[in-house]
Design a protein around this motif. Structure first.
Motif, PDB file in Angstrom:
ATOM      1  N   SER A   8       0.824  -1.214   0.000  1.00 24.91           N
ATOM      2  CA  SER A   8       0.000   0.000   0.000  1.00 24.91           C
ATOM      3  C   SER A   8       0.860   1.267   0.000  1.00 24.91           C
ATOM      4  CB  SER A   8      -0.954   0.002   1.192  1.00 24.91           C
ATOM      5  OG  SER A   8      -0.245  -0.203   2.391  1.00 24.91           O
ATOM      6  N   ALA A   9       2.110   1.167   0.487  1.00 28.86           N
ATOM      7  CA  ALA A   9       2.975   2.359   0.517  1.00 28.86           C
ATOM      8  C   ALA A   9       3.528   2.702  -0.859  1.00 28.86           C
ATOM      9  CB  ALA A   9       4.128   2.148   1.500  1.00 28.86           C
ATOM     10  N   ASN A  10       3.865   1.668  -1.654  1.00 29.49           N
ATOM     11  CA  ASN A  10       4.487   1.968  -2.948  1.00 29.49           C
ATOM     12  C   ASN A  10       3.503   1.935  -4.125  1.00 29.49           C
ATOM     13  OD1 ASN A  10       4.215  -0.754  -3.685  1.00 29.49           O
ATOM     14  ND2 ASN A  10       6.290  -1.283  -3.047  1.00 29.49           N
ATOM     15  N   SER A  11       2.256   1.654  -3.853  1.00 29.53           N
ATOM     16  CA  SER A  11       1.308   1.614  -4.977  1.00 29.53           C
ATOM     17  C   SER A  11       0.084   2.487  -4.796  1.00 29.53           C
ATOM     18  CB  SER A  11       0.888   0.174  -5.253  1.00 29.53           C
ATOM     19  OG  SER A  11       0.193  -0.343  -4.138  1.00 29.53           O
ATOM     20  N   PRO A  12       0.217   3.663  -4.159  1.00 29.32           N
ATOM     21  CA  PRO A  12      -0.959   4.548  -4.154  1.00 29.32           C
ATOM     22  C   PRO A  12      -1.263   4.940  -5.599  1.00 29.32           C
ATOM     23  CG  PRO A  12       0.996   5.752  -3.452  1.00 29.32           C
ATOM     24  CD  PRO A  12       1.392   4.309  -3.553  1.00 29.32           C
ATOM     25  N   PRO A  13      -2.530   5.043  -5.948  1.00 32.64           N
ATOM     26  CA  PRO A  13      -2.875   5.326  -7.347  1.00 32.64           C
ATOM     27  C   PRO A  13      -2.245   6.626  -7.848  1.00 32.64           C
ATOM     28  CG  PRO A  13      -4.821   4.708  -6.091  1.00 32.64           C
ATOM     29  CD  PRO A  13      -3.714   4.876  -5.103  1.00 32.64           C
ATOM     30  N   LEU A  14      -1.683   6.572  -9.034  1.00 34.09           N
ATOM     31  CA  LEU A  14      -1.188   7.778  -9.696  1.00 34.09           C
ATOM     32  C   LEU A  14      -2.398   8.616 -10.089  1.00 34.09           C
ATOM     33  CD1 LEU A  14       1.392   6.051 -12.097  1.00 34.09           C
ATOM     34  CD2 LEU A  14       1.910   7.243  -9.963  1.00 34.09           C
ATOM     35  N   GLU A 208      -5.664   3.271  -9.703  1.00 40.43           N
ATOM     36  CA  GLU A 208      -5.243   4.281 -10.676  1.00 40.43           C
ATOM     37  C   GLU A 208      -5.902   4.098 -12.039  1.00 40.43           C
ATOM     38  OE1 GLU A 208      -1.079   3.647 -10.190  1.00 40.43           O
ATOM     39  OE2 GLU A 208      -0.860   2.524 -12.045  1.00 40.43           O
TER      40      GLU A 208
END
Lengths: 578, 578
Positions: A8-14, A208
């Motif tokens: 969840s830290a490295n894949s927040p929606p762009l 995203e």
């Protein structure tokens, strides 16, 4: 390495919406928008967008609801590019040049919940909404009042729920067409802004790939297609375009490109990313452009070649004090126009894009060494579409028969295909058209015919779909033809592009009439028929009557022959009989 | 809208490797690399990388194999940033300042298949490889010969398979340590380049979350941690950093920042994106920097504050002819150093990042209005870490007790946490450390203590993990302490940062000795003990003997007290007894 998965830290929606929060911190006191006597800073724009988004959420606009906007390049139009998706909704910018019938079709197709309307387009919006059949709830219309009247703008009724708005809206929204001066709004844009909460936590996309925009395009069929873009695609496109055009921090951007055109090719969000100043213009002449450029020290602007042409041929044209970067696209800019505008101090770049790719994804990527070439050679290099931008993964030109890449010789033609993160999610409610466009081989088929030069640069040669580009607007010949074919007097019709000094191209129709109807089909009647059924810019400018249209052995109308004829018509030639 | 899903056309994996193909088209004839008398163009660099990648694939390097590099900032080092992942492998840059033992640990931990070695680091590589136990196959060592000898470089044996290389490598790789002048390579770098296929179709990632790099970092524990980044993270970071620093097309970039430091903060790939010229330097003095800046018209460079300091205090320092943008990071630049370098014509920017986030993700984002402030105030604003870049989704400072965001008053401290697409995939083979760092609440915990100023700008105040930053290198106090605790004479040891004019900080150790060993523990003995077990830069510069270390009521060593003591030591003070 297989144990390493996204977290969840490295894949927040762009999403490009994060640009605005940042702009409020970094550029808080800098000017975000200037429109006549209205001026905002980035911290004000941030606050206003949050308030508006909060009001939208407050009245019941939910994730993935469609909210439409019919407006010129006014501050509200800019704010809505952020505020609508910040409420979780999908932003649907409508082309202000469309006719009420087409707008009505789009509103129904998108199931739009709200329609924000520029005060100058109120009648058009009313006409569109009044065409809804009684059993279908039209969108609630919210008026964006004229910015000159803003001070007195707190008389609107503020309602508490969407249902409430629908109820009140419908009541006022009398379907009788002669009720022209009536009040179709129950609240106004400024009221929604004012009553909103500036501390609203905007609705982040869950994924995203969630939709952020819905832009209708004239396609090859008679019904418009709704291009849906994801937050991810817009994030990549917006950053990509800033790098490709080398946009510095705090540019001054003049809005001559309509924001409804692919959200201003992504520069609506891009300006928040770099803290630019948005100079808004309602409608404009070349004189207005020169005035704005000088008054506000404009550094960047975009527009179709027709705007470039308008500037080049203006009696107000004077050499600029400071260079202005002009990005053009939609059609190749004529060499003479590039030369003339560059001599005034504009630095012209040329990009290629389409609604389906959210903005400019191929650009003419100028080389220093080309500066040493003769001026005409320079202009023709600049007219090439060029190379993919960094955000696009691949571009190619495929032989339409074999599906293989064509020879890079600048001569062998094929269809331009694209692959990359800026591409649309697809067409709304049209899986067939989506699959036709984005095929299983992993390419998006543009419908444009091009060549690749030996240096790897791409050039468009023709359009598979016979799209006519007039003043930056795409006109599908098939769409116009389908209207003509509804006229009982018409036997055959074919619409092609006719070159035009001002518009770039205009639609030119070749018609053969039904037996015995020869006398009845005057060009005026044909044009009147079109005007009643098509937006103004789609209506043919030239009508040519023929006894029979030229055809191939298999009975297909030879459009290439007609295109040649249209190309060689003397400028003086209007409607005629052959 | 739910029917709209990613397709193969709109979801090709994001990867920075696409930048190089494009550079060959757009910047083909422009200079890509200059190193002494070696110069390449972008089309040559493109070709050489394809050839090298093809050779790697040809000898059997497969997707997700780790390929290590131990090299200074030479052209091969730059090329390998592309060529290794273009073969589908994971690039593992090694810190040239590490000792053989640590490098050996990393090579074993990563199961590295190949180790490319700079000719000047041959002995270190040999030492590292020779430490492998006989039952474990060490990586094959490929020598990058000195660029002055390249013309005679076609004598190496070219082998056809990885197995072959391993066999020949091991045979030569005699484990006897005294065999110093031996030949450990069976082929050379240039041979791999030469024998490769320039038409190789490079190995695209299957998924954008596929690993591209493995960078070891000194963490809080005694064993180094392997940070793995995805193609996606690097793509976003590289573009983000170009925008944040407003890098124009065709910059001239001087490589003073080691490329092994987070792949040169992503600018290795970034330079291909904008067609920059990479000026490579092997080792350098301040004089070399000024010479290179003037000779090559350098526009951009990066480096730790220690490099800025070296430039500021150089007797060669002369005002620059043209401004040079200098991006510093790793530690806050001292105000005096910023002032001095800016007076020479450098434009200093300050960014914050860490190996775990691939580059600079928070930056000091200068405001025009700050130019009017007194110089010292300007310098202290410039020393703040600043605001998130566009590529980072969120940054916050959380109260370590409550986990809530701290008050934005510039005073209340908490731990800096990050969220965004540039964050690592995780630590290799260390799910526990990964989960400790990137927690379920969606944040990456940096271990840095900071405050947020009322204007939203972030400033680091301290380090939770007691990391000492010396000359841009992170030294984990825990790591040094764990070595000290292996010394039988040592009772207790605590390592803290001691401010240092040149290095920024140096490790300072406070030691209490075992009963009766007081006479046996001289500072020389302690330092010798450390030197045998740690890389040079981690060895304490100051040793302080104490009868007992100060402790809290619960028996925890009071590092804050020791840090205060180290801070207040007179500069003349070396090793001492208290």
């Amino acid at each position: 390495m297989d144990h390493l998965k996204p977290t969840s830290a490295n894949s927040p929606p762009l999403t490009p919406l994060t640009f605005l929060d940042r702009a409020a911190t970094v550029y808080g006191d800098s000017t975000s928008i200037i429109y006549n006597h209205t001026t905002y800073t980035w911290s004000q724009t941030h606050k206003r967008c949050l308030q508006l988004a909060s009001s939208l959420a407050g009245i019941g606009i939910r994730r993935n609801d469609v909210v439409s906007v019919l407006a010129f390049n006014i501050p509200a139009m800019y704010e809505l590019q952020f505020a609508v998706p910040m409420a979780g909704a999908v932003l649907n910018n409508l082309n202000t040049r469309l006719d009420a019938r087409t707008i009505s079709v789009m509103l129904r197709h998108s199931e739009s919940k709200l329609l924000f309307v520029d005060s100058h387009l109120q009648a058009l919006a009313h006409d569109a909404v009044s065409r809804f059949p009684p059993e279908i709830t039209p969108p609630v219309v919210v008026l964006i009042k004229d910015y000159n009247c803003l001070l007195n703008d707190d008389v609107g009724i503020v309602t508490t729920s969407y249902e409430d708005l629908v109820k009140k809206g419908n009541k006022n929204n009398s379907l009788s067409n002669d009720d022209v001066g009536f009040e179709i709004v129950t609240t106004s844009y400024e009221n929604l802004v004012k009553k909103g909460d500036a501390n609203f936590r905007w609705v982040r996309p869950v994924n995203e790939w969630d939709p952020i925009t819905l832009n209708y395009t004239s396609g090859t069929t008679s019904s418009p297609k709704g291009v849906v873009h994801s937050h991810r695609a817009i994030f990549i496109l917006a950053l990509d375009s800033l790098i490709d055009w080398s946009v510095p921090k705090k540019p001054v951007f003049l809005w001559t490109l309509p924001m409804f055109h692919s959200n201003g090719w992504g520069f609506t969000w891009g300006m928040a990313a770099v803290g630019g100043t948005n100079i808004c213009l309602h409608k404009f002449t070349a004189g207005d452009v020169f005035t704005a450029v000088n008054r506000h020290h404009v550094t960047h602007m975009c527009g179709a070649p027709v705007v470039l042409n308008m500037i080049a041929n203006s009696p107000n044209a004077k050499p600029l004090h400071n260079p202005v970067h002009f990005l053009t696209g939609g059609a190749p800019p004529p060499a003479a126009v590039v030369l003339r505008t560059e001599s005034l101090g504009f630095i012209v770049s040329h990009g290629y894009g389409m609604t389906e790719v959210a903005g400019v994804v191929v650009s003419c990527a100028w080389k220093e060494e080309w500066n040493r070439l003769p001026v005409t050679e320079k202009a023709s290099l600049k007219a090439r579409q060029g190379v993919r931008t960094l955000g696009l993964t691949e571009v190619n030109v495929l032989d339409t028969e074999s599906g293989l890449g064509v020879k890079r010789d600048g001569l062998t033609q094929g269809e331009i295909v694209l692959k990359g993160a800026c591409l649309m999610l697809g067409y709304l409610k049209d899986p067939r058209a989506t699959a036709m466009c984005m095929r299983e081989d992993g390419w998006l088929y543009t419908g444009d015919v091009g060549v690749i030069h030996p240096d790897g640069y791409l050039e468009i040669k023709d359009r598979l779909k016979d799209v006519i580009i007039t003043g930056g607007e795409n006109v599908s010949s098939v769409e116009v033809e389908s209207v003509l074919y509804c006229n009982p007097a018409v036997n055959e019709a074919a619409v092609v592009a006719r070159p035009d000094k001002f518009w770039g191209e205009t639609p030119c129709v070749f018609v053969s009439l039904m037996d015995g109807k020869d006398g009845g089909g005057s060009s005026d009647e044909i044009l009147k028929f079109c005007r009643e059924r098509l937006p103004h810019y789609m209506v043919p400018k030239t009508v040519v009557f023929m006894a029979e249209l030229p055809k191939t052995a298999t009975g297909k109308i030879m459009k290439s022959t007609l295109r040649e004829m249209a190309k060689n018509m003397p400028p003086s030639m209007g409607n005629s009989r052959m």
